[in-house]
Write a protein that holds these residues in place. Structure first.
Motif, PDB file in Angstrom:
ATOM      1  N   PHE A 242      -1.087   5.318   9.910  1.00  0.00           N
ATOM      2  CA  PHE A 242      -1.691   4.315   9.029  1.00  0.00           C
ATOM      3  C   PHE A 242      -1.514   2.915   9.608  1.00  0.00           C
ATOM      4  CE2 PHE A 242      -0.746   1.061   5.868  1.00  0.00           C
ATOM      5  CZ  PHE A 242      -1.928   1.016   5.148  1.00  0.00           C
ATOM      6  N   ILE A 243      -0.297   2.564  10.013  1.00  0.00           N
ATOM      7  CA  ILE A 243      -0.011   1.230  10.539  1.00  0.00           C
ATOM      8  C   ILE A 243      -0.787   0.983  11.828  1.00  0.00           C
ATOM      9  CG2 ILE A 243       1.777  -0.218  11.587  1.00  0.00           C
ATOM     10  CD1 ILE A 243       1.904  -0.202   8.562  1.00  0.00           C
ATOM     11  N   ALA A 244      -0.819   1.969  12.691  1.00  0.00           N
ATOM     12  CA  ALA A 244      -1.534   1.800  13.968  1.00  0.00           C
ATOM     13  C   ALA A 244      -3.024   1.569  13.731  1.00  0.00           C
ATOM     14  CB  ALA A 244      -1.314   3.036  14.845  1.00  0.00           C
TER      15      ALA A 244
ATOM     16  N   ILE B 248       0.856  -1.198   0.000  1.00  0.00           N
ATOM     17  CA  ILE B 248       0.000   0.000   0.000  1.00  0.00           C
ATOM     18  C   ILE B 248       0.889   1.244   0.000  1.00  0.00           C
ATOM     19  CG2 ILE B 248      -1.816   1.255   1.223  1.00  0.00           C
ATOM     20  CD1 ILE B 248      -2.600  -1.512   2.478  1.00  0.00           C
ATOM     21  N   PHE B 249       1.788   1.353   0.979  1.00  0.00           N
ATOM     22  CA  PHE B 249       2.869   2.338   0.899  1.00  0.00           C
ATOM     23  C   PHE B 249       3.989   1.655   0.125  1.00  0.00           C
ATOM     24  CE2 PHE B 249       0.534   4.478   4.132  1.00  0.00           C
ATOM     25  CZ  PHE B 249       1.013   5.780   4.214  1.00  0.00           C
ATOM     26  N   PRO B 250       4.313   2.099  -1.090  1.00  0.00           N
ATOM     27  CA  PRO B 250       5.276   1.399  -1.939  1.00  0.00           C
ATOM     28  C   PRO B 250       6.628   1.199  -1.255  1.00  0.00           C
ATOM     29  CG  PRO B 250       4.116   3.071  -3.194  1.00  0.00           C
ATOM     30  CD  PRO B 250       3.744   3.285  -1.750  1.00  0.00           C
ATOM     31  N   GLN B 251       7.296   0.126  -1.650  1.00  0.00           N
ATOM     32  CA  GLN B 251       8.605  -0.190  -1.075  1.00  0.00           C
ATOM     33  C   GLN B 251       9.590   0.973  -1.269  1.00  0.00           C
ATOM     34  OE1 GLN B 251       8.977  -4.200  -3.017  1.00  0.00           O
ATOM     35  NE2 GLN B 251       9.977  -4.723  -1.091  1.00  0.00           N
TER      36      GLN B 251
ATOM     37  N   ILE C 143       0.224   2.707  -9.054  1.00  0.00           N
ATOM     38  CA  ILE C 143       0.745   3.138  -7.753  1.00  0.00           C
ATOM     39  C   ILE C 143       2.230   3.436  -7.862  1.00  0.00           C
ATOM     40  CG2 ILE C 143       1.313   2.295  -5.435  1.00  0.00           C
ATOM     41  CD1 ILE C 143      -1.418   0.899  -5.422  1.00  0.00           C
ATOM     42  N   GLY C 144       2.953   2.532  -8.536  1.00  0.00           N
ATOM     43  CA  GLY C 144       4.392   2.740  -8.720  1.00  0.00           C
ATOM     44  C   GLY C 144       5.130   2.849  -7.403  1.00  0.00           C
ATOM     45  N   GLY C 145       6.088   3.782  -7.335  1.00  0.00           N
ATOM     46  CA  GLY C 145       6.862   3.958  -6.114  1.00  0.00           C
ATOM     47  C   GLY C 145       6.574   5.279  -5.432  1.00  0.00           C
TER      48      GLY C 145
ATOM     49  N   ILE D  25       2.197  -7.766   6.494  1.00  0.00           N
ATOM     50  CA  ILE D  25       0.809  -7.805   6.030  1.00  0.00           C
ATOM     51  C   ILE D  25       0.074  -6.506   6.351  1.00  0.00           C
ATOM     52  CG2 ILE D  25      -0.159  -8.795   8.149  1.00  0.00           C
ATOM     53  CD1 ILE D  25      -1.110  -9.892   4.579  1.00  0.00           C
ATOM     54  N   LEU D  26       0.579  -5.757   7.336  1.00  0.00           N
ATOM     55  CA  LEU D  26      -0.049  -4.470   7.686  1.00  0.00           C
ATOM     56  C   LEU D  26       0.012  -3.493   6.523  1.00  0.00           C
ATOM     57  CD1 LEU D  26       1.408  -4.064  11.288  1.00  0.00           C
ATOM     58  CD2 LEU D  26      -1.008  -4.390  10.708  1.00  0.00           C
ATOM     59  N   ASN D  27       0.985  -3.647   5.638  1.00  0.00           N
ATOM     60  CA  ASN D  27       1.179  -2.720   4.521  1.00  0.00           C
ATOM     61  C   ASN D  27       0.887  -3.391   3.181  1.00  0.00           C
ATOM     62  OD1 ASN D  27       1.919  -0.208   3.331  1.00  0.00           O
ATOM     63  ND2 ASN D  27       3.978  -1.013   2.906  1.00  0.00           N
ATOM     64  N   LYS D  28       0.045  -4.414   3.185  1.00  0.00           N
ATOM     65  CA  LYS D  28      -0.249  -5.118   1.934  1.00  0.00           C
ATOM     66  C   LYS D  28      -1.746  -5.374   1.797  1.00  0.00           C
ATOM     67  CE  LYS D  28       4.206  -7.467   1.481  1.00  0.00           C
ATOM     68  NZ  LYS D  28       4.894  -8.783   1.456  1.00  0.00           N
TER      69      LYS D  28
END
Length: 592
Positions: free
Chosen positions: A565-567, A487-490, A520-522, A506-509
């Motif tokens: 976002f993660i929280a 979700i937040f690109p690498q 989305i790209g980077g 998994i929190l960011n996928k």
């Protein structure tokens, strides 16, 4: 007194080959065909020619009514009699020696490229009698037509078609080596009893033929009272150079003794299973385990009805020893029921967004799932019952309780889940299951069942593609090649000092199509969401609704606020877990 399970001795090679020739020693049907190549055959003959050891052979005494296999003679040997021994280990060596030393037929083998060829084997008498020569150089392998050619077959260099050719060329046919007298008498006549030729052959006879005639092989004999599981275990330990033996192979040989072809029956069942991608990983072992569970549950229930006390009841089990005891009658009684149960289990998973075998959290959990559904029958179609089955299923997945060998849990769940649905206590798997929130940070790849489980749960709650707005269903799952993406690109995470552990968790996928992932790209979320608006042509509130369908907190995403976002997403995913399992996750402080 302890009963002996085996005996070891030494036996002359000639006697072993004679037992093979008359059918006293045969192969069990689970042993596969002869596969040794021409080069390896020559190496084996060379070893015996200098009396080198070639390893022990293992035989199984026949006569145990519980270990019945369909016999198969080694190619070229007599058929039609009941064997006294089965070859468990040494098939390739004994077949090679029987084909080359004890028959008058051309040997069917393969070359180094596995191309089928036919060969005759000879010993060069002069080289074999010369102690300075390597015996391997004295072994000659020639084509079926018994001619050695060069110049692409246009020139015949040597021919061994007749016995006179053999005498002239001073080559000895290997298949006469254990019965050389008649050949030698003709050889002397051909050479007019020439003393030099006689002495040459006598030296060859002393240095080579006698070694074959006196060669002895170590023989381990397993006595007939050994149980089938012991035979299977021994075979797997000793047969590392051959075909691995599993319970399916043993049962195939057992049922063949009653003229039932298990391989053909299984081939038909595989066609049905492969109609559902999620079942493509189901093999014969899973079906046999299910049959063992069905049969052992029925047996126990019958014993209870007969008033047999609890301490004397048979166990419900599907371990290897139980599968090996499945009789043909039991197989025929339960195999179609087991198949139908797996098919229904596949349909249940499919309806719950498990579309492909690669997304299946645990293939092992399919066994108890199928048995549970099979035992419940039409009752399993009720919505309330399905919810209970799924609650058990997700506790197994997210509690990560089905990794490794789980035959004991299979048996408990096959009984306890059905009892629970019928008003009994909650199954052990649900009681054992727990999910700690810090596990979310360590779920990064498909190697984890819980990772795949959360991926599926996101699709279950209606996750829709960012661009198309289409919910992930079967058609677009395959047409759009839906997969899990960041979700937040690498690249954004790297540029902003976000740790790999959190970025790749998994929190960011979430599940997205390749096209959406390319858009989305980077870039930062605030930037790629502008592109999402353009490509989707959707109003802002609908785009936000799509994000929420992925359990994505909208404002932290739009603000590029990764920590918030993660929280927030952690809480949303924990809610998914609690809903699926019916249990509150264990709270552990996560440090980002």
């Amino acid at each position: 007194m302890i009963q002996e399970t085996f005996d070891s001795t030494r036996k002359p090679l000639n006697d072993i080959l004679r037992d093979i020739a008359d059918g006293k020693t045969q192969l069990p049907d689970f042993q596969r065909g002869w596969v040794w190549d021409d080069e390896r055959i020559q190496g084996l003959l060379a070893s015996i020619a200098v009396s080198y050891p070639i390893g022990a052979i293992m035989l199984l005494e026949t006569g145990n009514p519980d270990v019945r296999f369909k016999p198969r003679p080694i190619t070229g040997a007599q058929n039609g009699r009941e064997p006294e021994f089965f070859i468990l280990d040494g098939q390739q060596r004994l077949t090679t020696l029987f084909q080359t030393l004890a028959t008058d037929k051309v040997v069917e083998t393969v070359d180094t490229k596995k191309k089928s060829i036919k060969r005759w084997y000879y010993l060069d008498i002069q080289k074999a009698a010369n102690e300075q020569e390597d015996i391997a150089d004295a072994i000659i392998s020639i084509p079926e037509e018994k001619k050695v050619t060069s110049n692409f077959g246009r020139t015949i260099d040597r021919t061994f078609v007749t016995e006179e050719d053999e005498f002239r060329e001073l080559v000895f046919p290997v298949n006469h080596i254990l019965r050389s007298t008649e050949w030698f008498n003709k050889y002397m006549q051909y050479w007019g009893y020439n003393q030099e030729k006689i002495q040459l052959f006598q030296k060859f006879q002393t240095q080579v033929i006698k070694r074959f005639e006196t060669y002895q092989l170590p023989v381990i004999k397993l006595f007939k009272h050994n149980p089938k599981e012991a035979v299977c275990q021994v075979f797997e330990k000793v047969n590392t150079g051959g075909v691995a033996l599993n319970v399916f192979e043993l049962l195939t040989a057992t049922y063949a003794a009653d003229d039932f072809n298990l391989r053909d029956d299984w081939a038909n069942k595989v066609k049905e299973l492969r109609k559902q991608d999620v079942l493509s990983g189901v093999g014969s072992n899973e079906i046999l385990q299910a049959i063992a569970l069905f049969a052992s549950i029925e047996r126990k229930e019958q014993q209870i009805a007969q008033g047999i006390p609890p301490e004397s009841l048979s166990a419900v089990s599907c371990k290897k020893k139980d599968v090996l005891k499945i009789s043909l009658d039991v197989y025929l009684q339960w195999s179609d029921i087991a198949m139908e149960a797996f098919i229904k289990a596949g349909r249940l998973l499919f309806r719950n967004k498990v579309f492909k075998s690669r997304d299946l959290p645990y293939s092992t959990q399919l066994v108890p799932l199928a048995v549970i559904i099979g035992r419940l029958g039409v009752k399993a179609e009720s919505e309330g019952v399905k919810q209970k089955i799924l609650k058990w299923y997700w506790n197994g997945v997210l509690g990560e309780l089905y990794g490794g060998a789980n035959e004991t849990r299979f048996a408990k769940d096959a009984v306890e889940v059905v009892d629970w649905i019928n008003g009994g206590d909650e199954p052990t798997t649900i009681r054992d299951s727990y999910f700690a929130e810090d596990r979310l940070l360590t779920l990064k790849t498909r190697n984890s069942a819980a990772y795949k489980g959360l991926y599926i749960l996101q699709m279950q709650v209606g996750a829709r593609d960012f661009i198309t707005g289409v919910e992930v269903e079967y058609a677009n799952y395959f047409d759009d090649a839906i997969d899990i993406h960041h979700i937040f690109p690498q690249k954004w995470c790297e540029d902003n000092g976000i740790s790999e552990d959190v970025c790749n968790s998994i929190l960011n996928k979430t599940p997205l199509s390749p096209r959406t992932n390319r858009i989305i790209g980077g870039r930062a979320p605030s930037q790629y969401m502008e592109a999402v608006r353009r490509h989707s042509a959707l109003p802002e509130e609908q785009i936000y609704s799509i994000l929420e369908s992925h359990k994505i907190p909208v404002q932290p995403l739009l603000n590029d606020d990764f920590d918030s976002f993660i929280a927030a997403r952690k809480e949303l995913l924990l809610q998914l877990i609690e809903k699926a399992t019916g249990k509150s996750p264990q709270r552990v402080q996560i440090e980002l």
